[in-house]
Write an enzyme that holds these catalytic residues in place. Structure first.
Site, PDB file in Angstrom:
ATOM      1  N   TYR A   1      30.679  -0.806 -12.307  1.00 21.75           N
ATOM      2  CA  TYR A   1      31.087   0.562 -11.980  1.00 21.75           C
ATOM      3  C   TYR A   1      31.258   1.401 -13.241  1.00 21.75           C
ATOM      4  CZ  TYR A   1      31.654  -0.911  -7.167  1.00 21.75           C
ATOM      5  OH  TYR A   1      31.409  -1.361  -5.894  1.00 21.75           O
TER       6      TYR A   1
ATOM      7  N   HIS B   1      25.743  -4.200  -2.356  1.00 19.13           N
ATOM      8  CA  HIS B   1      24.661  -3.218  -2.434  1.00 19.13           C
ATOM      9  C   HIS B   1      25.105  -1.819  -2.013  1.00 19.13           C
ATOM     10  CE1 HIS B   1      21.181  -6.382  -2.196  1.00 19.13           C
ATOM     11  NE2 HIS B   1      21.926  -6.506  -3.265  1.00 19.13           N
TER      12      HIS B   1
ATOM     13  N   LYS C   1      16.736  -5.629  -1.508  1.00 19.94           N
ATOM     14  CA  LYS C   1      16.931  -5.759  -0.059  1.00 19.94           C
ATOM     15  C   LYS C   1      17.903  -6.887   0.212  1.00 19.94           C
ATOM     16  CE  LYS C   1      15.031  -9.790   0.243  1.00 19.94           C
ATOM     17  NZ  LYS C   1      15.812 -10.968   0.715  1.00 19.94           N
TER      18      LYS C   1
ATOM     19  N   ASP D   1      17.158 -12.787   5.676  1.00 16.96           N
ATOM     20  CA  ASP D   1      16.921 -13.118   4.274  1.00 16.96           C
ATOM     21  C   ASP D   1      15.433 -13.291   3.993  1.00 16.96           C
ATOM     22  OD1 ASP D   1      17.355 -14.094   1.591  1.00 16.96           O
ATOM     23  OD2 ASP D   1      17.087 -16.117   2.380  1.00 16.96           O
TER      24      ASP D   1
END
Length: 331
Positions: free
Chosen positions: A55, A75, A93, A170
């Site tokens: 962050y 994510h 993804k 997955d």
């Protein structure tokens, strides 16, 4: 030069970081990972800074874009903070394993107006790109069927499977995306089968290692996806697209193209590449190039958040089909 921070220094993060460092259009500014030893060793190897606080990295004024290769449950928060900070984002993804959370995040992503790309790297594999180009050029006429084979050389560790969301979210998430992309239409019905034929312990994790999925679009186009967590001969990745005027297929990728002939075999070839990082090395590089080009030119990202939402919806439909032992409509 686009100044880039890579968040995550695990297996995928290291691939992205190395590609950014090698790019002529980008500069790798910093790599961030909560595990200091991993972050520092990656940074030392690639001659950039490191941090244990992703962050803090997002807030740096010398960072234009972030590449997110962290665990899936991070994510969405990392993406939304980065977009709010005015950064362009390339995110691995899936966006999230939960459809409602992903949908809510997509609303915020679209509101931000900032560049966002989801990393479905297989679209950038040269053979897949050529199949898509040939379809759009009309070479095989109207698409009738898409057949996708996707088999890994070996199952991942149990801890990975436990956190992965299962084989449909997955492993097959890539195949669902490829199916949508090649069919050119959204599948509206899904029928799935799943079994544990490789490792019975995977069943204890409420998952499967061997699956088949059949899908159809509203116009009747069909897709068949078959997957397995183990192929003794390597990473088996094949696509076939059958149309009214012909057929397109891609071949296996091997270390070399030599064929051997002798008294015990003919046309013998080297084994397939044994891992997805090797098989899709060029795809990852081209994916980054496409992201950078879209950021610099202000053009539409080649893969958007909604692509992730639709692939996840197919995964959810496959799970429902397994539960019902019947075909289900896609929500």
């Amino acid at each position: 030069m686009l100044k880039v921070a890579v968040l995550g220094a695990g297996r995928i993060g290291q691939i992205h970081a190395a590609n950014v460092a090698a790019s002529a259009q980008a500069e790798l500014v910093v790599v961030a990972d909560p595990v200091e030893a991993t972050a520092s060793s990656t940074a030392q190897k690639l001659n950039c800074e490191f941090s244990v606080d992703p962050y803090a990295v997002i807030g740096r004024s010398d960072v234009d874009a972030v590449v997110i290769g962290t665990p899936t449950d991070t994510h969405v928060p990392l993406t939304l903070v980065a977009l709010k900070a005015g950064k362009a984002v390339l995110c691995e993804k899936p966006l999230d394993l939960d459809q409602d959370k992903a949908n809510a995040a997509i609303v915020e992503i679209e509101k931000s107006g900032r560049p966002f790309m989801l990393a479905f790297n297989r679209r950038f594999d040269p053979s897949a790109s050529e199949i898509k180009r040939a379809i759009e050029a009309g070479e095989i006429g109207d698409v009738r069927q898409v057949i996708i084979t996707s088999r890994d050389p070996s199952p991942p560790p149990a801890d990975y499977i436990r956190r992965s969301g299962g084989i449909f979210k997955d492993m097959l998430i890539h195949d669902f995306d490829m199916a949508r992309w090649l069919l050119g239409e959204e599948p509206v019905e899904v029928f799935a089968m799943g079994n544990c034929l490789v490792d019975r312990d995977i069943a204890q994790l409420n998952d499967y290692d061997t699956t088949m999925v059949i899908m159809r679009t509203a116009s009747g186009k069909q897709c068949h996806i078959n997957t397995c967590r183990h192929a003794s001969y390597g990473h088996d990745q094949r696509i076939e697209v059958f149309g009214s005027k012909g057929m397109l297929q891609n071949g296996h990728v091997r270390p070399h193209t030599v064929h051997r002939f002798n008294d015990s075999s003919t046309d013998a070839q080297a084994p397939l590449l044994n891992f997805f990082l090797e098989r899709y090395k060029q795809a990852y590089e081209l994916e980054l190039d496409a992201f950078i080009e879209a950021v610099e030119t202000g053009s539409k990202m080649p893969v958007g958040a909604d692509d992730g939402r639709k692939a996840l919806a197919l995964a959810e439909a496959a799970l429902k089909s397994l539960e019902k032992r019947a075909g289900v409509l896609v929500d």
